[in-house]
Design a protein around this motif. Structure first.
Motif, short mmCIF file in Angstrom:
data_model
loop_
_atom_site.label_atom_id
_atom_site.label_comp_id
_atom_site.label_asym_id
_atom_site.label_seq_id
_atom_site.Cartn_x
_atom_site.Cartn_y
_atom_site.Cartn_z
N THR A 173 0.85 -1.19 0.00
CA THR A 173 0.00 0.00 0.00
C THR A 173 0.89 1.24 0.00
O THR A 173 1.77 1.37 0.85
N ILE A 175 0.72 5.34 0.11
CA ILE A 175 -0.16 6.51 0.34
C ILE A 175 0.68 7.78 0.26
O ILE A 175 1.78 7.84 0.82
N LYS A 191 -6.33 5.75 -5.97
CA LYS A 191 -7.65 6.08 -5.44
C LYS A 191 -7.50 7.36 -4.61
O LYS A 191 -6.56 7.49 -3.81
N LEU A 192 -8.41 8.28 -4.80
CA LEU A 192 -8.33 9.58 -4.11
C LEU A 192 -9.20 9.55 -2.86
O LEU A 192 -10.32 9.00 -2.88
N ALA A 198 -5.28 13.04 -0.10
CA ALA A 198 -4.44 11.84 -0.03
C ALA A 198 -4.78 10.92 -1.19
O ALA A 198 -5.92 10.88 -1.66
N MET A 200 -4.00 6.89 -2.79
CA MET A 200 -3.52 5.56 -2.39
C MET A 200 -3.47 4.61 -3.59
O MET A 200 -4.35 4.65 -4.45
N ARG A 202 -2.89 0.42 -4.21
CA ARG A 202 -2.68 -0.88 -3.55
C ARG A 202 -2.36 -1.94 -4.61
O ARG A 202 -3.01 -2.01 -5.65
N TYR B 437 -8.36 1.68 6.35
CA TYR B 437 -8.14 3.08 5.97
C TYR B 437 -9.49 3.77 5.79
O TYR B 437 -10.36 3.24 5.08
N GLU B 439 -12.09 6.40 4.39
CA GLU B 439 -12.24 6.95 3.04
C GLU B 439 -11.93 8.43 2.99
O GLU B 439 -11.56 8.97 1.95
N GLU B 440 -12.09 9.11 4.14
CA GLU B 440 -11.95 10.56 4.17
C GLU B 440 -10.49 10.99 3.93
O GLU B 440 -10.20 11.79 3.06
N SER B 441 -9.59 10.36 4.73
CA SER B 441 -8.20 10.84 4.64
C SER B 441 -7.18 9.71 4.48
O SER B 441 -5.99 9.94 4.47
N PHE B 442 -7.66 8.48 4.36
CA PHE B 442 -6.81 7.29 4.28
C PHE B 442 -5.95 7.11 5.53
O PHE B 442 -4.87 6.53 5.48
#
Lengths: 225, 627
Positions: A173, A175, A191-192, A198, A200, A202, B437, B439-442
């Motif tokens: 992962t 980020i 993925k946002l 942020a 990510m 995976r 994680y 969804e908002e900020s991971f």
């Protein structure tokens, strides 16, 4: 950041290529400074790791003892602390669950890149690594360009088939966090987050070793002004 | 009458030629400790040279011999004569190791296409041709060849190199002024050096470790560094030791067949392969050898105990069956101990704790009490003969133990008999950490969740008449251990005791002390498997074999065996057998004052398997184990 797998956690990967989870978490401030976190989680392979640790050698390679691993990681931590522009280095190891975490602050991405390079060269007995000459992190004009050096591919070609199968069962992962909103990114697999600060990606460690471009991304941010 | 005379003379001449013509085994040096003879040409001819040279028993000649010159060739095309025995040998002397093989030659031209790196040199031995390639030497005589490699060991090289080095006014080779302030400390350190097994083997100074300290002679480039000096010494010793071995073999005409009647007797076997292992000399030159310069007289008593201790065996091929008959020969001192050791009634209780569907199991039945008494009787006179202070200290300790220790309590608690079973790989419940994680900020959060992992399921048990003590012992451990230990009836459980992940169970029942990670046994069959226990056939065999019985289903077990419970050498043996199918059985047929006999059989699916590879794998396993 995959360079860390082969510089900071070489021992772990080669000796314990069990079901592995790796998380790299890069936070970048507006001025290019930031925090880097790296986690290796082997808790889903505790039995395998413990049984390997009970061996003297495996497939002709020496299996390090827990004390040796501990010392190796301490050495790497100390080396990282010596790097100019790197601060607040913190390392933690949970030997019950086999989770290893590294966290450090950096003054710029160039500093982080250089620190990783220096560690890798040190691990390579002082010899230069051509694949590390190329810049794989750049942050300019609110745009981050990140990639993975090809050194990973060179190294992982040496892993035997059985171990590569195990790498396929793992997770990787990645980020990247910013203080500003992300307005665009080039990697389709990314993925946002809802906050749009942020991003990510995976995948699994095996795919990453075979195709380091999987993490390549050009991320543009909303103008900070 | 003349006709009669002629036939008699012709017969005598023919017989003499057969009897006295040299055979490949006549070229095995007396220093050989282990020998593997392959008797069946038809067996080997199907093997490619490329495959053959991969075996460990070919390691002494691999680098020089097979550098591509073997590519694509079968052993049949190597010029080797398969009507004669191929003998692989390995030996250790006080100062050097010797390895190689002897063989018959059918075609010298073909042979030297394979041995293409060898250059002929003038031979110092009448009637022979000599060829060299770096450290390997080939001597050909009368259509027979011996390929030999003699390497000085670490100690012999060090002794001479250090002596020359210091006589030149240099400091000791391992002097390092970072660690040592004065000469006195160096002396103390040198006395504390313990030679390891690794040091006893051939040294390789071609690529020294980067961390190594390199003593330098001086600034003068014409003078040798310490390591250059070592290389020179090694070369000189190599030539000297090689001459010693070849002089003995080719001038004095000594060979192992002449000096060992057991080996000579074994050679008469018509089995496809035979092996010979001199355990007496292995003990003298092997395990204890590096201590001898310090405690030589102390170890003499061990030598006496192991005198005439050889292991010989035959490898025979039958339809779908490979059999190994092994005889361990010893003198009557050791024989008296082994006889008492095996004088034990089989403990039937163990059979009830071995599941019928096991993948491998063994039973081992000995009488430690009787063996101890006999060992005491045998050892005391040997130790009394020694004037060595360590031997006398050992004798004192032995006398104190014998006088004051409660032997009944000790040998009732641990009688010596044991059993073990491997029940395959099963899923066990463990925990793992996963990351979620948002969804908002991971941002990630760690959660511990239940998990399953594969674990080898083992049971190991010991016969014991004193489980009350074992119970007390575990009770103390419970207090001391940082792990959670608890008791349920006759069952003790250590949570996460097995590989730090799953419960480990201790069962104290039926005069047995059992350790297992088998949940099914511990929770559902604490009194034994009953109708699910070992089949009558196997139970009968185990009881009959008495001292030692083992059985494994290769198809099921070998791939699942966890390497962690075996030594490096045992793992090498297991690796050699991986991918094979069949049933393996080990039995002990008799133990008396002179020898212990064992049989190892391996039945396989004849149609699908490569017999030659099996045999070579077995030879290779024995070879690596005997080094």
């Amino acid at each position: 950041m995959k360079v860390f797998v082969y510089s900071v956690f070489t021992v772990l990967l080669f000796a314990f290529s069990a079901c592995i989870e790796i998380i790299d978490d890069l936070s970048i401030n507006e001025d290019g400074s930031g925090t880097f976190k790296y986690t290796v989680n082997l808790s889903s392979s505790k039995v395998k790791v413990n049984s390997i640790l009970a061996l003297d050698s495996l497939d002709g390679k020496k299996v390090p003892s827990l004390t040796e691993i501990e010392q190796k990681l301490k050495d790497l931590e100390a080396s990282l602390k010596e790097q100019e522009g790197i601060s607040k280095v913190a390392f933690s190891a949970d030997y019950d669950n086999f989770i290893f975490k590294l966290k450090c602050d950096f003054s710029s991405l160039a500093v982080l890149q250089n620190a990783v390079k220096e560690l890798a060269i040190k691990e390579n007995k002082g010899n230069e690594i051509p694949e590390l000459q190329k810049e794989w992190l750049a942050f300019e004009n609110d745009t981050l360009i990140r990639s993975v050096p090809k050194i990973t591919l060179v190294k992982t070609n040496k892993i035997n088939k059985r171990d590569t199968e195990l790498l396929k069962e793992g997770n990787y992962t990645s980020i990247t966090r910013f203080s500003n909103e992300i307005i665009s990114y080039s990697n389709e697999k990314a993925k946002l987050s809802k906050s749009k600060t942020a991003i990510m990606i995976r995948t699994n460690p095996y795919f990453l070793t075979q195709n380091p471009q999987l993490l390549d991304n050009v991320i543009s941010l909303k103008d900070s002004e | 009458m003349d006709t009669m005379k002629f036939f008699t003379s012709a017969f005598v001449l023919f017989y003499s030629l057969i009897t006295y013509s040299q055979q490949t085994e006549d070229l095995i040096p007396t220093k050989a400790i282990s020998v593997f003879s392959i008797n069946s040409g038809s067996l080997l001819q199907k093997i490619s040279l490329d495959d053959l040279v991969k075996y460990d028993f070919m390691e002494g000649v691999q680098q020089e011999l097979f550098d591509g010159s073997t590519s694509g060739k079968t052993i049949k095309e190597s010029g080797i004569d398969f009507d004669q025995k191929l003998n692989v040998f390995f030996g250790k002397g006080e100062q050097y190791e010797v390895s190689g093989f002897t063989f018959g030659i059918s075609d010298e031209d073909e042979l030297f296409e394979v041995f293409d790196d060898f250059e002929q040199q003038e031979s110092a031995y009448e009637g022979t041709e000599q060829y060299n390639s770096y450290m390997s030497h080939l001597v050909v005589t009368d259509k027979k060849g011996v390929l030999i490699r003699v390497m000085p060991n670490y100690r012999s090289v060090s002794k001479m190199a250090d002596s020359i080095w210091m006589s030149q006014g240099n400091k000791r080779s391992y002097y390092n002024d970072w660690y040592y302030d004065d000469y006195t400390e160096i002396i103390e350190e040198t006395e504390a050096v313990e030679f390891t097994e690794e040091m006893e083997t051939e040294e390789d100074t071609s690529s020294p470790s980067e961390k190594a300290q390199f003593p330098v002679a001086d600034e003068d480039p014409t003078k040798k560094t310490y390591y250059e000096l070592r290389d020179s010494v090694r070369m000189v010793l190599n030539a000297s030791f090689l001459k010693e071995v070849l002089d003995d073999l080719l001038i004095s005409k000594n060979n192992l067949k002449k000096t060992s009647s057991k080996f000579a007797q074994q050679l008469t076997s018509d089995a496809q392969g035979i092996f010979y292992f001199d355990n007496s000399r292995f003990n003298q030159m092997g395990n204890y050898h590096h201590y001898r310069p310090f405690y030589s007289s102390f170890y003499n008593y061990v030598d006496e105990l192991y005198e005439n201790n050889t292991v010989v065996g035959e490898i025979m091929l039958n339809d779908g069956l490979i059999e190994l008959n092994i005889d361990a020969n010893y003198n009557n001192k050791l024989g008296s101990i082994y006889t008492e050791l095996s004088n034990s009634k089989f403990d039937k209780n163990v059979l009830n704790y071995i599941h019928k569907d096991n993948q491998a199991f063994f039973t081992y039945n000995v009488n430690l009490r009787e063996a101890y008494e006999q060992t005491y009787k045998t050892l005391v006179p040997l130790l009394e003969k020694s004037k060595n202070s360590r031997a006398q200290q050992s004798l004192l300790m032995l006398d104190l133990f014998d006088e004051f220790a409660n032997k009944d309590a000790i040998f009732n608690t641990y009688k010596g008999s044991m059993f073990g079973s491997f029940n395959g790989i099963k899923k066990v419940k463990t925990t793992k950490i996963i990351y979620h994680y948002d969804e908002e900020s991971f941002e990630g959060t760690e959660t511990e969740v239940e998990s399953e992992e594969d674990m080898p399921i083992f049971t190991l048990g010991f016969s014991s008449k004193n489980n009350a003590f074992s119970d007390k012992f575990l009770r103390r451990i419970m207090v001391l251990s940082h792990k959670e230990v608890h008791k349920e009836g006759d069952l003790w459980i250590i949570d996460r005791g097995a590989l730090n992940a799953a419960p480990l169970y201790f069962i104290l029942k039926n005069d047995l002390f059992i350790v297992s990670n088998d949940e099914n046994l511990a929770l559902n069959h604490i009194d034994g498997y009953g109708s699910e226990s070992l089949s009558k056939d196997f139970a009968k065999k185990a009881k009959k074999s008495k001292f030692l019985y083992g059985h494994a289903d290769f198809g099921k077990a070998i791939d699942d065996l966890p390497p962690s419970i075996f030594s490096k050498k045992e793992n090498e043996m297991i690796d050699a057998l991986k991918g094979k199918t069949g049933q393996v059985e080990l039995t002990s047929s008799s133990i008396d004052q002179e020898k212990a006999s064992f049989q190892f059989s391996y039945s396989y699916n004849e149609q699908n398997e490569d017999v030659a590879t099996y045999v070579l794998d077995i030879i290779n396993s024995l070879y690596t184990h005997s080094k």
